[in-house]
Scaffold this motif. Structure first.
Motif, mmCIF file in Angstrom:
data_model
loop_
_atom_site.group_PDB
_atom_site.id
_atom_site.type_symbol
_atom_site.label_atom_id
_atom_site.label_comp_id
_atom_site.label_asym_id
_atom_site.label_seq_id
_atom_site.Cartn_x
_atom_site.Cartn_y
_atom_site.Cartn_z
ATOM 1 N N UNK A 1 0.841 -1.197 0.000
ATOM 2 C CA UNK A 1 0.000 0.000 0.000
ATOM 3 C C UNK A 1 0.879 1.251 0.000
ATOM 4 N N UNK A 2 1.905 1.245 0.859
ATOM 5 C CA UNK A 2 2.829 2.378 0.909
ATOM 6 C C UNK A 2 3.524 2.578 -0.428
ATOM 7 N N UNK A 3 3.953 1.495 -1.038
ATOM 8 C CA UNK A 3 4.637 1.541 -2.332
ATOM 9 C C UNK A 3 3.705 2.087 -3.412
ATOM 10 N N UNK A 4 2.446 1.627 -3.386
ATOM 11 C CA UNK A 4 1.479 2.063 -4.406
ATOM 12 C C UNK A 4 1.230 3.563 -4.343
ATOM 13 N N UNK A 5 1.319 4.147 -3.161
ATOM 14 C CA UNK A 5 1.047 5.575 -2.988
ATOM 15 C C UNK A 5 2.300 6.439 -3.073
ATOM 16 N N UNK A 6 3.453 5.811 -3.209
ATOM 17 C CA UNK A 6 4.726 6.524 -3.005
ATOM 18 C C UNK A 6 5.061 7.535 -4.093
ATOM 19 N N UNK A 7 4.455 7.436 -5.282
ATOM 20 C CA UNK A 7 4.793 8.358 -6.378
ATOM 21 C C UNK A 7 3.750 9.455 -6.574
ATOM 22 N N UNK A 8 2.760 9.518 -5.719
ATOM 23 C CA UNK A 8 1.695 10.497 -5.917
ATOM 24 C C UNK A 8 2.187 11.930 -5.782
ATOM 25 N N UNK A 9 3.202 12.166 -4.970
ATOM 26 C CA UNK A 9 3.675 13.527 -4.718
ATOM 27 C C UNK A 9 4.896 13.905 -5.546
ATOM 28 N N UNK A 10 5.278 13.054 -6.486
ATOM 29 C CA UNK A 10 6.448 13.339 -7.304
ATOM 30 C C UNK A 10 6.092 14.219 -8.492
ATOM 31 N N UNK A 11 7.103 14.850 -9.055
ATOM 32 C CA UNK A 11 6.917 15.626 -10.276
ATOM 33 C C UNK A 11 6.978 14.686 -11.470
ATOM 34 N N UNK A 12 6.176 14.936 -12.507
ATOM 35 C CA UNK A 12 6.067 14.003 -13.633
ATOM 36 C C UNK A 12 7.384 13.721 -14.356
ATOM 37 N N UNK A 13 8.371 14.628 -14.266
ATOM 38 C CA UNK A 13 9.621 14.372 -14.962
ATOM 39 C C UNK A 13 10.478 13.341 -14.240
ATOM 40 N N UNK A 14 10.123 12.991 -12.991
ATOM 41 C CA UNK A 14 10.871 11.977 -12.242
ATOM 42 C C UNK A 14 10.068 10.696 -12.042
ATOM 43 N N UNK A 15 8.803 10.849 -11.657
ATOM 44 C CA UNK A 15 7.947 9.705 -11.361
ATOM 45 C C UNK A 15 6.492 10.125 -11.504
ATOM 46 N N UNK A 16 5.627 9.152 -11.705
ATOM 47 C CA UNK A 16 4.206 9.466 -11.868
ATOM 48 C C UNK A 16 3.372 8.249 -11.521
ATOM 49 N N UNK A 17 2.140 8.503 -11.128
ATOM 50 C CA UNK A 17 1.152 7.450 -10.916
ATOM 51 C C UNK A 17 -0.006 7.698 -11.872
ATOM 52 N N UNK A 18 -0.424 6.631 -12.538
ATOM 53 C CA UNK A 18 -1.539 6.700 -13.481
ATOM 54 C C UNK A 18 -2.685 5.832 -12.965
ATOM 55 N N UNK A 19 -3.915 6.192 -13.319
ATOM 56 C CA UNK A 19 -5.072 5.375 -12.967
ATOM 57 C C UNK A 19 -5.914 5.126 -14.218
ATOM 58 N N UNK A 20 -6.592 3.976 -14.207
ATOM 59 C CA UNK A 20 -7.564 3.645 -15.238
ATOM 60 C C UNK A 20 -8.919 3.578 -14.553
ATOM 61 N N UNK A 21 -9.940 4.175 -15.155
ATOM 62 C CA UNK A 21 -11.245 4.281 -14.522
ATOM 63 C C UNK A 21 -12.279 3.404 -15.234
ATOM 64 N N UNK A 22 -13.337 3.105 -14.478
ATOM 65 C CA UNK A 22 -14.460 2.321 -15.006
ATOM 66 C C UNK A 22 -15.735 2.941 -14.450
ATOM 67 N N UNK A 23 -16.475 3.646 -15.293
ATOM 68 C CA UNK A 23 -17.707 4.282 -14.850
ATOM 69 C C UNK A 23 -17.519 5.264 -13.715
ATOM 70 N N UNK A 24 -16.397 5.933 -13.686
ATOM 71 C CA UNK A 24 -16.124 6.905 -12.641
ATOM 72 C C UNK A 24 -15.353 6.352 -11.468
#
Length: 253
Positions: free
Chosen positions: A135-158
């Motif tokens: 869980x910690x690992x999954x959230x670890x890139x949320x606060x990074x700048x896109x040129x270093x790291x990024x988190x992406x999501x795929x949605x389904x009906x919102x």
């Protein structure tokens, strides 16, 4: 897949498990004596060691020096070249924001329950703390700048159906963790997420995309092959747990 010269502190693992943990990775040409000497100098309770797959001589040498060696897993690495126009943009894939933190935690909790990575091979590591680490690992890139790291999501009906965390190393993008919630599996979301990343980073003029998993994880490797990724490397993970070595020594007559 970054080489490490010698052993380095693993601060997150140390804090999570309440012991001194160090990590090291050695390339295929590293002399066995160099690895044995580095390990001998370490005061860590647990050393997580990665070597080129098949280097059984390293494990044997460490065992001969009194180390308790667990072969914890084998990681396989797949990669593909990127180019403008590769992959396919998906309208339901976007960069994650802080507002997605809880949804990403729920996906990691559901997806990695009982997952057999290298931590699971060590009987002295509490599995609830191992799971919390995902869980910690999954959230670890949320606060990074896109040129270093990024988190992406795929949605389904919102709803947030899956995520991927990525690190950028020069002209290479590394997908370090990814999952689709079990409730949203078999709807094509993983393929769309991967295809979007290939497209996006190809448009950003990056040259290569890489990703890794445990060797036994055949299903996702079939999806990678379908998307054009190819196997190019494998690493063995060993746990050298001095607590097990001490316990074994105490039981000897």
């Amino acid at each position: 897949m970054t080489a490490v010269s010698g052993l380095v502190p693993a601060a997150l693992d140390s804090a999570r498990f309440g012991i001194l943990v160090e990590r090291a990775a050695f390339d295929e040409d590293t002399a066995v004596s160099t690895i044995v000497e580095a390990v001998a100098r370490s005061a860590a309770d647990l050393i997580i060691l990665r070597t080129a797959a098949g280097r059984s001589d390293i494990a044997t040498a460490l065992q001969q020096q009194g180390e308790f060696v667990i072969h914890a897993d084998t990681l396989v690495y797949h990669g593909m070249p990127l180019a403008a126009g590769s992959g396919e943009s998906a309208p339901n894939v976007r960069i994650a924001t802080a507002a997605d933190r809880d949804a990403i935690a729920l996906i990691a909790t559901a997806s990695f329950q009982g997952y057999r990575a290298h931590y699971a091979a060590n009987p002295l590591l509490p599995q609830d703390k191992v799971h919390a680490g995902y869980v910690e690992w999954a959230q670890s890139r949320l606060d990074n700048t896109p040129d270093r790291a990024a988190t992406w999501v795929v949605t389904d009906g919102g709803a947030i159906a899956g995520f991927a965390t990525c690190d950028r190393h020069g002209d290479t993008i590394d997908i370090v963790l990814n999952a689709v919630h079990p409730d949203f599996e078999r709807r094509g979301h993983y393929g769309r997420l991967l295809g979007h990343l290939v497209h996006h980073y190809g448009q950003q003029a990056l040259q290569r995309l890489i990703i890794s998993t445990q060797v036994w994880n055949y299903g996702v490797q079939r999806q990678w092959a379908k998307a054009g990724l190819r196997l190019y490397a494998a690493l063995d993970t060993y746990h050298l747990d001095r607590r097990l070595a001490r316990s074994s020594a105490l039981r000897r007559p």
